[in-house]
Every structure is written in C-alpha cells, then in structure tokens.
Design a protein around this motif. Structure first.
Motif, PDB file in Angstrom:
ATOM      1  N   PHE A  85      74.903  26.811  17.762  1.00  0.00           N
ATOM      2  CA  PHE A  85      74.926  25.929  16.395  1.00  0.00           C
ATOM      3  C   PHE A  85      74.392  24.510  16.642  1.00  0.00           C
ATOM      4  CE2 PHE A  85      78.715  28.685  16.587  1.00  0.00           C
ATOM      5  CZ  PHE A  85      78.346  29.364  15.258  1.00  0.00           C
ATOM      6  N   ALA A 116      71.190  21.781  17.677  1.00  0.00           N
ATOM      7  CA  ALA A 116      69.955  21.924  18.248  1.00  0.00           C
ATOM      8  C   ALA A 116      69.805  20.684  19.110  1.00  0.00           C
ATOM      9  CB  ALA A 116      68.750  21.860  17.184  1.00  0.00           C
ATOM     10  N   ALA A 153      67.562  18.667  18.422  1.00  0.00           N
ATOM     11  CA  ALA A 153      67.152  17.550  17.478  1.00  0.00           C
ATOM     12  C   ALA A 153      68.512  17.005  16.927  1.00  0.00           C
ATOM     13  CB  ALA A 153      66.256  18.359  16.387  1.00  0.00           C
ATOM     14  N   LEU A 154      68.188  16.027  16.039  1.00  0.00           N
ATOM     15  CA  LEU A 154      69.537  15.452  15.252  1.00  0.00           C
ATOM     16  C   LEU A 154      70.143  16.486  14.441  1.00  0.00           C
ATOM     17  CD1 LEU A 154      68.211  11.841  15.103  1.00  0.00           C
ATOM     18  CD2 LEU A 154      70.116  12.865  16.729  1.00  0.00           C
ATOM     19  N   ASP A 155      69.281  17.465  13.673  1.00  0.00           N
ATOM     20  CA  ASP A 155      69.798  18.316  12.613  1.00  0.00           C
ATOM     21  C   ASP A 155      69.131  19.588  12.935  1.00  0.00           C
ATOM     22  OD1 ASP A 155      66.959  18.072  11.646  1.00  0.00           O
ATOM     23  OD2 ASP A 155      68.089  16.383  10.377  1.00  0.00           O
ATOM     24  N   SER A 156      69.716  20.642  12.346  1.00  0.00           N
ATOM     25  CA  SER A 156      69.029  21.768  12.390  1.00  0.00           C
ATOM     26  C   SER A 156      68.801  22.552  11.212  1.00  0.00           C
ATOM     27  CB  SER A 156      69.756  22.804  13.434  1.00  0.00           C
ATOM     28  OG  SER A 156      71.217  22.760  12.801  1.00  0.00           O
ATOM     29  N   ALA A 157      68.340  23.508  11.130  1.00  0.00           N
ATOM     30  CA  ALA A 157      68.001  24.279   9.618  1.00  0.00           C
ATOM     31  C   ALA A 157      69.069  25.067   9.177  1.00  0.00           C
ATOM     32  CB  ALA A 157      66.600  25.341   9.605  1.00  0.00           C
ATOM     33  N   GLY A 158      69.046  25.097   7.639  1.00  0.00           N
ATOM     34  CA  GLY A 158      70.075  25.712   7.026  1.00  0.00           C
ATOM     35  C   GLY A 158      71.575  24.923   6.708  1.00  0.00           C
ATOM     36  N   LEU A 159      72.501  25.820   6.833  1.00  0.00           N
ATOM     37  CA  LEU A 159      73.981  25.041   6.651  1.00  0.00           C
ATOM     38  C   LEU A 159      74.401  24.454   7.903  1.00  0.00           C
ATOM     39  CD1 LEU A 159      75.707  27.675   4.532  1.00  0.00           C
ATOM     40  CD2 LEU A 159      74.915  25.581   3.555  1.00  0.00           C
ATOM     41  N   ASP A 160      75.065  23.221   7.623  1.00  0.00           N
ATOM     42  CA  ASP A 160      75.546  22.426   8.900  1.00  0.00           C
ATOM     43  C   ASP A 160      76.685  23.126   9.646  1.00  0.00           C
ATOM     44  OD1 ASP A 160      75.924  20.712  10.896  1.00  0.00           O
ATOM     45  OD2 ASP A 160      75.899  18.981   9.596  1.00  0.00           O
ATOM     46  N   VAL A 179      63.036  17.076  15.892  1.00  0.00           N
ATOM     47  CA  VAL A 179      62.882  17.672  17.414  1.00  0.00           C
ATOM     48  C   VAL A 179      63.642  16.718  18.346  1.00  0.00           C
ATOM     49  CG1 VAL A 179      60.492  18.523  16.726  1.00  0.00           C
ATOM     50  CG2 VAL A 179      60.808  16.036  17.740  1.00  0.00           C
ATOM     51  N   ALA A 180      63.683  17.133  19.662  1.00  0.00           N
ATOM     52  CA  ALA A 180      64.266  16.373  20.487  1.00  0.00           C
ATOM     53  C   ALA A 180      63.433  14.985  20.756  1.00  0.00           C
ATOM     54  CB  ALA A 180      64.124  16.981  21.912  1.00  0.00           C
ATOM     55  N   GLY A 197      62.294  21.703  20.807  1.00  0.00           N
ATOM     56  CA  GLY A 197      63.663  21.697  20.356  1.00  0.00           C
ATOM     57  C   GLY A 197      64.340  21.696  19.215  1.00  0.00           C
ATOM     58  N   HIS A 219      63.113  22.197  14.614  1.00  0.00           N
ATOM     59  CA  HIS A 219      62.747  23.114  13.493  1.00  0.00           C
ATOM     60  C   HIS A 219      61.966  22.273  12.622  1.00  0.00           C
ATOM     61  CE1 HIS A 219      65.649  21.161  10.554  1.00  0.00           C
ATOM     62  NE2 HIS A 219      65.988  20.758  11.665  1.00  0.00           N
ATOM     63  N   HIS A 261      75.066  32.743   7.416  1.00  0.00           N
ATOM     64  CA  HIS A 261      74.915  31.957   6.121  1.00  0.00           C
ATOM     65  C   HIS A 261      75.226  33.024   4.740  1.00  0.00           C
ATOM     66  CE1 HIS A 261      72.850  28.986   8.678  1.00  0.00           C
ATOM     67  NE2 HIS A 261      72.710  28.395   7.218  1.00  0.00           N
ATOM     68  N   MET A 272      67.401  27.376  -0.709  1.00  0.00           N
ATOM     69  CA  MET A 272      67.259  26.941   0.449  1.00  0.00           C
ATOM     70  C   MET A 272      66.654  28.171   1.299  1.00  0.00           C
ATOM     71  SD  MET A 272      70.551  26.415   3.270  1.00  0.00           S
ATOM     72  CE  MET A 272      71.137  25.041   2.827  1.00  0.00           C
ATOM     73  N   TYR A 273      67.148  29.511   1.114  1.00  0.00           N
ATOM     74  CA  TYR A 273      66.273  30.725   1.372  1.00  0.00           C
ATOM     75  C   TYR A 273      66.241  31.452   0.522  1.00  0.00           C
ATOM     76  CZ  TYR A 273      66.998  28.630   6.445  1.00  0.00           C
ATOM     77  OH  TYR A 273      66.799  27.908   7.419  1.00  0.00           O
TER      78      TYR A 273
END
Lengths: 491, 359
Positions: free
Chosen positions: A189, A191, A193-200, B266-267, B307, B309, B337, B355-356
């Motif tokens: 859950f 990443a 990174a500061l956010d990730s794909a999809g629902l949080d 990303v990171a 790191g 998306h 999901h 979304m998807y």
C-alpha cells in the motif's frame, strides 16, 4: 475481566497445530498455557483472553504460510506488536492464533537523501528517530509510549503524539506499507512516491487495528530536526481558563509544535516520579512549544507568552536549555505510568472534542468523578482536542471496575455529543467497541463490515474488534437508552 | 431530510434497479481527468454553501457543490487557507470535485495532500444510504478512515454531500528565488535542502531554471534567503498560479498542447527521467510532468523503476481508452479495489469506468 467476544469460530485445533508445526520450528510456536499466559492482554490489562497458540514468525515467507494455513482452516489470526496498545486491539481471540511480529525488528535502511526509513514493524518508534539523528532527521509522530511501542502498531492504530498538531499523525508520515492479506498474498500500500495509483488504501491501513492486513515492512518519512525548540509552561488557577487559552493560541494564528495540558491531579502524580519541576499549586499547566530557527523561536515564544498572559496565565516559565525542555516534556510523557504508581488500576480514555468545548468537558468530568466516587487525572493533547482522562480505581474492590467503565463510557458519549469522537488515537479495540454505537448508525456500522470484507472475506483477521457486530449495537442501544446513543450530527 | 438529498436517493435507487449509471459532476472543471465515464449526469452544483466555519477550530465544513473559489475566499478573509493549493482547472471547480479528484498543488510536498486535510465526509452510497464518516476533529480513529479513502476516489465509491476539512493559517511571509541549474543539479539540491529545516514551500524546475518558493515565519524566510542565495523573483504569485492551474506555457502553450501530458509521481531522489519531450518538475523532485508521444508502456515502466506510477493526465480519449488513464494495479490490489467498489456501490451506479475500466 473476560471480554465476551461475540464473533466465534468452530476451529479445528489439532489441524491448526499440525499445520503450524509444519511451518515453524518449535521455538517459534507457543502451545503450552504457561507460554501463552504472557500474551493474554495488551496495555489494556482489564481484559484478557488466552489464545489457542502464539506464533512468532521470523520471515515474510513464514508469515505468508501461516496466513495461508489459517485461511484454509478458518482459524482467526490476531496480529500483535509490542502490545502497548490501550484499547485491547492485540488481545487474543480464544479461538485463534496470536501472530507476534516481535521478531521483525530490523531497521532495514535509513536514507538521508530521500529522508525515508524502511523498518520492520517490530522496530520501536524511538529507535527510528535515534537511527536518523546523525543525519539531522527524526520520525515525527511521538506517542508517549515511544520508548516501547513499535512502528507496526503505530500504523495499525494511526498513533498521534504530542507534536501531531504541527507534524501530523502516523498516516501523514508513512509512505508505504508492505504486508500480507489474510489469504497470504503479499501486498503493498502506498509507494516511494508521494501518492500511488487507484484508491488511497494506505489511508485505510493506517488505523485499521490489524483487521485488514498483517504488516511486515513500513517506509516512513523522516523530518529535518528543527534547529531549536523551546517550551513555555503556562500555569493557570482554573482549568477552564487553561482550556480557553488553547483556543486563544490557535486563534492568534499560532500552530505550536506541541500544545499539551495537565490538571492538578496529573501534575501531582507526575512530579514525585519525574521531578520535572512543575508548580504544584496551579490548577492546570499548558505546555506550549515553538520550534524553528533561533530568531523564529524567539519571536514565536514572545507571541505565545502574550496570548497566554492575556488568557489569564498566572505564571509563565520558558525552557532555557534542551535538557530543561526535555525534562518539562518528560513529565507529560510519563503521565500514564506516574498515575499507575498512585492507584492500583486506571482506565485511560481517549475521546477527542472540538477545542472550544474543552472547558465544558472538564466541568462534566469533574461532576462525573463526584457521581461515581472515583478520582480522575486529566492529561490532554489540548492542541487537537484529544483528551486522556485517567480514571483511577481498584480492581480488587467489588464494583469499582464497573463504576470506572461506566464513568469512562459517559465521557465518551459526551465526546460524541460535543461533536467529537470516542477515540482520537488509541483505537477502538475491545474497549470502545460498544460505545461505537453512540457514534455510528447501524447503516454506517454495516458499511464498515462490508469494507472489512473487501480485504478479509472470511472475517478472520482480529475478529470481533474495532467494529461492533450489529447485535452488539442493538444491545448497547437497549441498555443505554436511545437518548444516549442516537448519533448526533457530527458535522 | 432535504428535498435535494431525497431526490438524489431516488435517482440512485432507480439507477440501481434499472442497471443504469450516474456520472457525478460538480463544475465539470476536471471532466478531462481519468477515463470517460458513462451515465446520466448527476449535477452537484445546487448543493452548495459553507455549513460551518470556525477559524479557532481550524475546521471548515462545506457542501460538496460549494464553489472552491468561494470556500477559499471565505478562508482568506480569516487569514487561513487550504495549504495544499488544490488546482481549480476552471471557474466551476467545487469542493466535492476537489476531494474526488484528490489533486494537490505546488505546496503539496511541504504540507501534505488533499487527503491529509480531509477530516470527514457525508455521502450517499450505491444503496442510497446517507452515511457519515469522520467528523470535525483532528484526531479520530473510530472506524476505518473512509474520509481519506474518498480523496482521489473519483466518485467511484459514492456521492459525497458534505465535507469537513482541516485548514491552516496563511504563512506570514513568502519569497520566491530562482537559480540557473541543470535538471540533475536541481534534483540533487532539492533533495539536499529537503533534509534541512528550511521553509521551502514549493519548487519548479523547467528549462534550466529552478524556482523555489519559501513560506513561513518572517525570520525563517529571511534566514533561508541568506543561506540559499539565488535571484529573488518579484511578483511571483502569477508564476505559481500558472503552475497550480497549468496555464504556464509548458502546460498550455500552443505548440505542446496537442501532445499527451503524463504525470509521473516518483521518488524525489529518482534521477532525471529520459524522455523525448520536455519535462517540468515539482514537489522537490517527486512530481515529474512529461510531454510527448512516447508509448504508454514505456512511460509506465520508467515511472515504476523510479519508485512510482504514471498517469496519462491529458490526452486524446482514444489514447486514454487504449492505454488507460491510471497506472495498472497489481492483481491483489485490483481485487481489493473491485471488492471495495462492491462494498460501497454493489450495483455499479457511480462513475463507472472513470478510474479503471473494470469498475
């Protein structure tokens, strides 16, 4: 006291044991009653249950295999960290297995450039900051139990601390959580990174009390340590004035690094234990912290002092050294054990209310103390309205635990009525499971159960905790009367 | 119950029964974001107004259809703000749309995202049930954190009716500095500065220049300006506004606007991401925008190895339909999901496919 967990399972004990013996060497599997006994409760010692077995996996593949086995057999699993939690979230299920993550205690990486630490869930909160210190960094959330509590538990409870008004809760300081679903599937859950794909989903995992997944690795953000921090102690001759001073500080546009309050019974419990140097004649003390560059701190401390004086502080003391600042905080952070020294037992409440209702709540607590004939010391995360009344009782006196529980229940119901919540940071666990019905409607409770089922269709992870069954809600409503439990508009 | 909510509940029931879909829409300013979604429009803009605002509590509660501009003006009057600087992307932007899109602006890396400031939501789920989660206090761990889950959920889980948000005082002082610097050097500098207690509020690197915004106490900004050097940029407000609203020539220039715009989260320490088109970097290195026609798979691989998306932020519908707007999920996350969609919206009424494609 036994907790009547109303979510029960018909578990095949011998089949479960046989599978666990295949997965784990004998020293990582506890079976005998005398080995299980130390696991019968967490920091909420009033409630206990003996688990069927305790497993102490050392590797992720053992975690996965245990979960797959338990899932296949329909055996409940209760994850457990350092068991410092105060709501019984890690209390065992008598039909189930306790999975202790105590062996997962490595700091895998401190990266000063990306300002992150990758740690296993059994790493103590304070150990992260200690490891980051040589780089001028620290891990911001600092629950008072930080010398003992672990990161996995912090995520599970979304722990706060005395600096979260400015620096956020666990949810604001975690980037990524790696773990396993009840089906034994590895999952990430968040990443790097500061956010990730999809629902949080990372937001959901924080504060999920071990009901959604088992955590095996956490990536946390590290924060640059401010050059300087200083704390003002503001004493008041009246607790309500102190409560109002909190709102005055915020109204002045100041976001203190920490803003805490203790009443007289609390300072009297703490002082002999920690020798923080508090004024024991005052009815209440506020600890108001400023951090930043030296000039910034000097300016802000002056502004804080002006506001606090105007709010009726009888005297103000500013820490003059780092050692003194830490001593002032040590008193606050040791409040729970200090109260533990002056009473055989205590219950710690955790309601949160809008700041402006602090004075009203304090008055109500004093009245309830008289009604139930029990002493109560109050320590508050005043800046965010999170209250920790410590209700003192003696479990050996017949009826005292019941009175203490009823006292606490009324405080929590009032927290909801005043526009707040039954738990700010300690979690629902088993302790507040009934009073959840005072805050949520049956439709909302049902939605929570559906959400859990999205992660754990068989309901095997930490069952009977966090969210009450609808039957429990009905029973609570019938006992407490509709007036106490009709959820008022929360916003 | 209010007549408007009753009407919506009726529409949700009808749609669920008939197997039809509803497309939740505020001002339509973020229609471009995500995949094209099917269904009759459910317009939230009539459900507007600030329900309560108490500056000393640092909390504001507003109906979902409240114009974002109105909310921000109200906060500004009291010297407060939404610190994450949500982009409006059009005059019609609403509070509900802001939360549903979950997008944050230039200050995000310093102060957190939309989700970090959402304290409570009232919503109608796919059964037409009115539910309230969270509240108006800063710390609240009763039940799962549904309010934060709603941030960025693109209306796939329900129709938000009311939202409670944490707000903060406006920073007392600000200043913008500019440095001539290569991409590699800028990334190094940003990460090094990030490890120091400096009041850095926002950063943009583009076309050989690093622009840095400082915000905080007067003394802190002054000290940082001394320590960092660089050229002071006068009247930088318009520049930051152009980044936040993507009216900067990088985003809106005529020559580039036809090419797809990728958002790579990303990171912050990831090295420069090599692509054919021009790039713009925000959030101390953690947000990289890419313009160009490179293949979706290539961009997504680059983001993953850094790191994070990649989102196909702006592009032709045909391209979005072919490549997907959002980064594909791992099988286990995809299953969660789908289950969550089922939990909140069993008949699949809301924002199907936004979304998807599978929900």
């Amino acid at each position: 006291m036994a907790f009547a967990n109303d979510v029960r399972f018909a578990v095949n004990r011998s089949a479960t044991l046989e599978r666990l013996r295949e997965i784990l060497p004998p020293h990582l599997l506890l079976v005998e009653e005398e080995e299980l006994r130390p696991y019968e409760c967490d920091g909420l010692t009033a409630y206990r249950a003996l688990p069927m077995f305790v497993v102490l996996p050392e590797t992720e593949s053992q975690v996965a295999e245990i979960l797959r086995a338990c899932y296949a057999l329909g055996t409940p699993v209760v994850p457990r960290g350092a068991a410092t939690g105060l709501s019984g979230g890690a209390m065992p299920h008598e039909d189930g297995v306790v999975m202790s993550l105590a062996k997962f205690k490595k700091i895998l990486r401190i990266d000063p450039v990306s300002r992150t630490a990758i740690v296993q869930p059994g790493v103590r909160n304070l150990a992260v900051s200690e490891a980051a210190a040589p780089h001028g960094l620290y891990y911001a959330p600092d629950p008072s139990s930080q010398i003992a509590c672990t990161i996995g538990g912090n995520v599970a409870e979304n722990s706060g601390g005395v600096h979260c008004l400015k620096y956020g809760l666990t949810v604001h300081n975690v980037l990524k959580v790696r773990g396993f679903t009840i089906e034994g599937e590895a999952v990430e859950f968040g990443a790097d990174a500061l956010d990730s794909a999809g629902l949080d989903l990372l937001a959901l995992i924080n504060g999920s009390e071990g009901l959604l997944a088992v955590i095996t690795e956490v990536t946390v953000k590290l924060t640059p340590k401010p050059e300087l921090a200083q704390v003002v102690l503001a004493y008041f001759d009246d607790v309500q004035k102190a409560g109002n001073a909190v709102a005055d500080v915020i109204a002045a546009g100041i976001i203190p690094g920490g803003l805490e309050m203790m009443d007289k019974p609390a300072t009297h419990a703490v002082e002999p234990y920690v020798k923080a140097g508090y004024d024991l004649d005052a009815e209440a003390v506020l600890l108001c912290e400023s951090d930043g560059t030296p000039i910034e701190v000097a300016e802000e401390i002056e502004r804080m002092k002006a506001v606090l004086e105007k709010s009726g502080a009888t005297s103000l003391v500013v820490s003059q050294s780092e050692a003194e600042r830490l001593r002032f905080w040590a008193g606050r952070k040791a409040a729970f054990p200090a109260v533990g020294r002056i009473t055989p037992d205590y219950l710690c409440m955790d309601g949160t209310i809008p700041r402006k209702r602090l004075a009203e709540m304090l008055e109500a607590i004093a009245d309830l103390g008289a009604k139930y004939g029990l002493r109560c010391a109050n320590v508050f995360h005043a800046g965010d309205g999170n209250l920790h009344p410590l209700i003192m009782y003696d479990a050996n006196q017949p009826g005292e635990l019941e009175r203490a529980t009823a006292f606490g229940g009324e405080i929590l119901e009032l927290s909801v009525k005043l526009g707040g919540t039954v738990t700010g940071e300690h979690g629902v666990g088993v302790e507040k499971i009934d009073v959840m019905a005072a805050q949520f409607t049956p439709a909302e409770i049902a939605a929570f159960h559906r959400l859990k089922a999205a992660f754990d269709g068989k309901g095997l992870l930490n069952p009977g905790k966090g969210i009450p069954t609808l039957a429990r809600c009905r029973e609570y409503t019938q006992t407490r009367g509709a007036a106490a439990v009709t959820p008022p508009p929360r916003f | 119950m209010d007549a408007q909510l009753k009407e919506w509940i009726g529409r949700i029931h009808d749609a669920a029964k008939a197997g039809q879909q509803l497309r939740i829409r505020g001002g339509g300013s973020k229609d471009f974001y995500g995949l094209p979604s099917a269904g009759d429009v459910l317009d939230t803009t009539s459900w507007r107004g600030i329900v309560s605002y108490e500056p000393t509590e640092l909390v504001v509660v507003a109906r979902a259809g409240t114009p974002l501009a109105e909310l921000e003006a109200t906060l500004r009057e009291k010297g407060q703000c939404l610190p994450f600087e949500p982009p409006h992307f059009g005059s019609g932007a609403t509070v509900g749309g802001m939360v549903a899109a979950g997008l944050s602006g230039p200050r995000r890396s310093a102060v957190g995202a939309v989700r970090d400031y959402v304290l409570g939501v009232k919503m109608l789920d796919g059964n037409g049930e009115l539910l309230a989660f969270g509240g108006q206090v800063m710390k609240n761990v009763a039940g799962y954190d549904v309010p934060r889950l709603m941030a960025g959920s693109l209306g796939t889980l329900g129709l938000m009716t009311e939202i409670s948000l944490k707000v903060l005082p406006l920073p007392p002082a600000g200043m913008t500095l500019r440095f001539a610097m290569s991409e590699t050097d800028a990334l190094k500098k940003l990460n090094a500065w990030g490890g120091q207690p400096l009041p850095i509020a926002a950063s943009v690197w583009h076309d050989g220049a690093l622009t840095l915004r400082l915000a905080g106490a007067v003394a802190a900004v002054r000290a940082a300006r001394q320590a960092l050097g660089g050229e002071e940029v006068a009247d930088a407000g318009a520049f930051w506004q152009s980044i936040r609203e993507q009216t900067h020539p990088y985003f809106a220039g005529e020559k580039v606007s036809a090419a797809a715009l990728w958002r790579l989260s990303v990171a912050s320490v990831a090295p420069p991401i090599c692509c054919s088109g021009p790039t713009l970097i925000e959030w101390g290195g953690a947000l990289r925008w890419l313009r160009g026609d490179q293949g979706a798979e290539q961009v997504r691989n680059l983001a993953a190895s850094a790191g994070g998306h990649a989102t196909l932020f702006r592009g032709e519908d045909a391209l979005k339909t072919a490549a997907g707007a959002f980064h594909p999920l791992s099988p286990v996350l995809a299953k969660i999901h789908r289950n969550l969609k089922q939990a909140f919206d069993p008949a699949g009424v809301f924002n199907r496919g936004r979304m998807y494609p599978e929900f």
